[in-house]
Design a protein around this motif. Structure first.
Motif, PDB file in Angstrom:
ATOM      1  N   THR A  88      -1.765  -1.118  -3.896  1.00  0.00           N
ATOM      2  CA  THR A  88      -2.878  -0.215  -3.661  1.00  0.00           C
ATOM      3  C   THR A  88      -2.302   1.181  -3.427  1.00  0.00           C
ATOM      4  OG1 THR A  88      -4.279  -1.917  -2.675  1.00  0.00           O
ATOM      5  CG2 THR A  88      -4.808   0.343  -2.127  1.00  0.00           C
TER       6      THR A  88
ATOM      7  N   THR B  20       0.862  -1.180   0.000  1.00  0.00           N
ATOM      8  CA  THR B  20       0.000   0.000   0.000  1.00  0.00           C
ATOM      9  C   THR B  20       0.896   1.227   0.000  1.00  0.00           C
ATOM     10  OG1 THR B  20      -1.723  -1.164   1.237  1.00  0.00           O
ATOM     11  CG2 THR B  20      -1.846   1.228   1.187  1.00  0.00           C
TER      12      THR B  20
ATOM     13  N   THR C 204      -6.135   0.091  -7.324  1.00  0.00           N
ATOM     14  CA  THR C 204      -5.544  -1.182  -6.949  1.00  0.00           C
ATOM     15  C   THR C 204      -5.156  -1.928  -8.210  1.00  0.00           C
ATOM     16  OG1 THR C 204      -6.947  -1.285  -4.999  1.00  0.00           O
ATOM     17  CG2 THR C 204      -5.910  -3.331  -5.675  1.00  0.00           C
TER      18      THR C 204
ATOM     19  N   ASN D 234     -12.466   0.517   0.438  1.00  0.00           N
ATOM     20  CA  ASN D 234     -11.962   0.690  -0.930  1.00  0.00           C
ATOM     21  C   ASN D 234     -12.901   1.552  -1.773  1.00  0.00           C
ATOM     22  OD1 ASN D 234      -9.880  -1.003  -0.134  1.00  0.00           O
ATOM     23  ND2 ASN D 234     -10.861  -2.820  -0.951  1.00  0.00           N
TER      24      ASN D 234
ATOM     25  N   ARG E 257      -7.945   6.494  -5.259  1.00  0.00           N
ATOM     26  CA  ARG E 257      -7.426   5.187  -4.893  1.00  0.00           C
ATOM     27  C   ARG E 257      -7.445   4.278  -6.108  1.00  0.00           C
ATOM     28  NH1 ARG E 257      -8.865   0.108  -3.649  1.00  0.00           N
ATOM     29  NH2 ARG E 257      -7.697  -0.898  -1.991  1.00  0.00           N
TER      30      ARG E 257
END
Length: 275
Positions: A103, A61, A269, A211, A267
């Motif tokens: 992430t 992360t 991923t 998320n 964000r």
């Protein structure tokens, strides 16, 4: 116990990333500080097994300032980072239990070109049920608590999850107290169910998100970002257990004073596919 040569790992990561980005996206670059901290995170959280095998963390992360996050959130850049981690790791004699994932979250309080990096281990493959509600109708809470689980609070603080039930909110009788006006007095609860932590929203005013998706209950996986009305918590878990000489699992950071709460702006991923 075998050891990783950090200087060699960092140099190899730097070379791989620069070459791949040059061919994929001319003019783009990843800051040296991020590469240095990524190499350090790999070294710090690599586990030496009884048979001498070195197992590298496969969940990363990256907590970045918004400008840096915007660059890295381009899919090709993240793909280059993943491929470089995989290649450099294998060349250093490391193994990954599952394909590495990255992430990216943002924190406006992190200085430009800096980063905090959280590295952890996921044993089971990532599934499509991540961040989805858990069917609890026939479940009974397990007696055992998931090992080595923790939350990263306010970007830098580590809160170990040693209890089967952890209440989170502004009230002082919560196990995890967050003094922020956006957080409800009794906002959310983490509960150990069948060997996993599940987050429950307690009818909070601002909502609980995993998320980026609002949820009433969700199973947590390493690297998941929990947002309590905008206050960010990162869930992590080292499994198998980390080396005994490491007292804490924490994000790599500069030695600086405590900062305000991290706020999620964007964000993304990504996952490296095995060939």
């Amino acid at each position: 116990m075998k050891k990783i040569n950090l200087t060699e790992l960092e140099a190899r990561l730097q070379a791989l990333i620069e070459v791949d980005l040059m061919s994929a996206i001319p003019g783009k670059k990843v800051e040296d500080t991020i590469i240095q901290k990524l190499a350090a995170a790999i070294q710090l959280h690599t586990i030496s097994m009884d048979d001498g095998t070195l197992v590298a963390p496969n969940v990363y992360t990256l907590i970045l300032p918004p400008d840096s996050a915007k660059t890295l959130q381009e899919n090709r850049v993240v793909e280059v980072l993943l491929q470089s981690i995989n290649t450099a790791g294998q060349e250093a004699g490391l193994q990954f239990v599952t394909a590495p994932t990255i992430t990216i979250t943002t924190d406006e309080n992190i200085p430009k070109n800096d980063a905090n990096i959280v590295a952890s281990h996921r044993v089971e493959p990532m599934t499509d049920t991540q961040a989805s509600p858990l069917e609890t109708g026939n479940l009974e809470e397990a007696g055992s608590i998931p090992e080595n689980a923790f939350l990263i609070v306010e970007g830098v603080k580590v809160f170990p999850l040693h209890e089967a039930v952890v209440n989170i909110g502004r009230r002082l009788d919560n196990q995890l107290v967050i003094d922020d006006p956006r957080v409800s007095r009794n906002h959310a609860q983490l509960r150990s169910i069948k060997g996993r932590f599940v987050v429950f929203d307690l009818n909070s005013t601002g909502g609980t998100f995993v998320n980026g998706q609002r949820t009433s209950q969700s199973v947590l996986y390493p690297g998941d970002v929990i947002s309590l009305a905008g206050v960010a918590l990162i869930f992590g878990q080292d499994n198998p257990p980390p080396r005994p000489d490491l007292k804490d699992t924490a994000p790599l950071q500069n030695s600086a004073a405590e900062r305000p709460t991290a706020v999620i702006k964007e964000r993304s991923t990504a996952k490296l596919k095995k060939k």
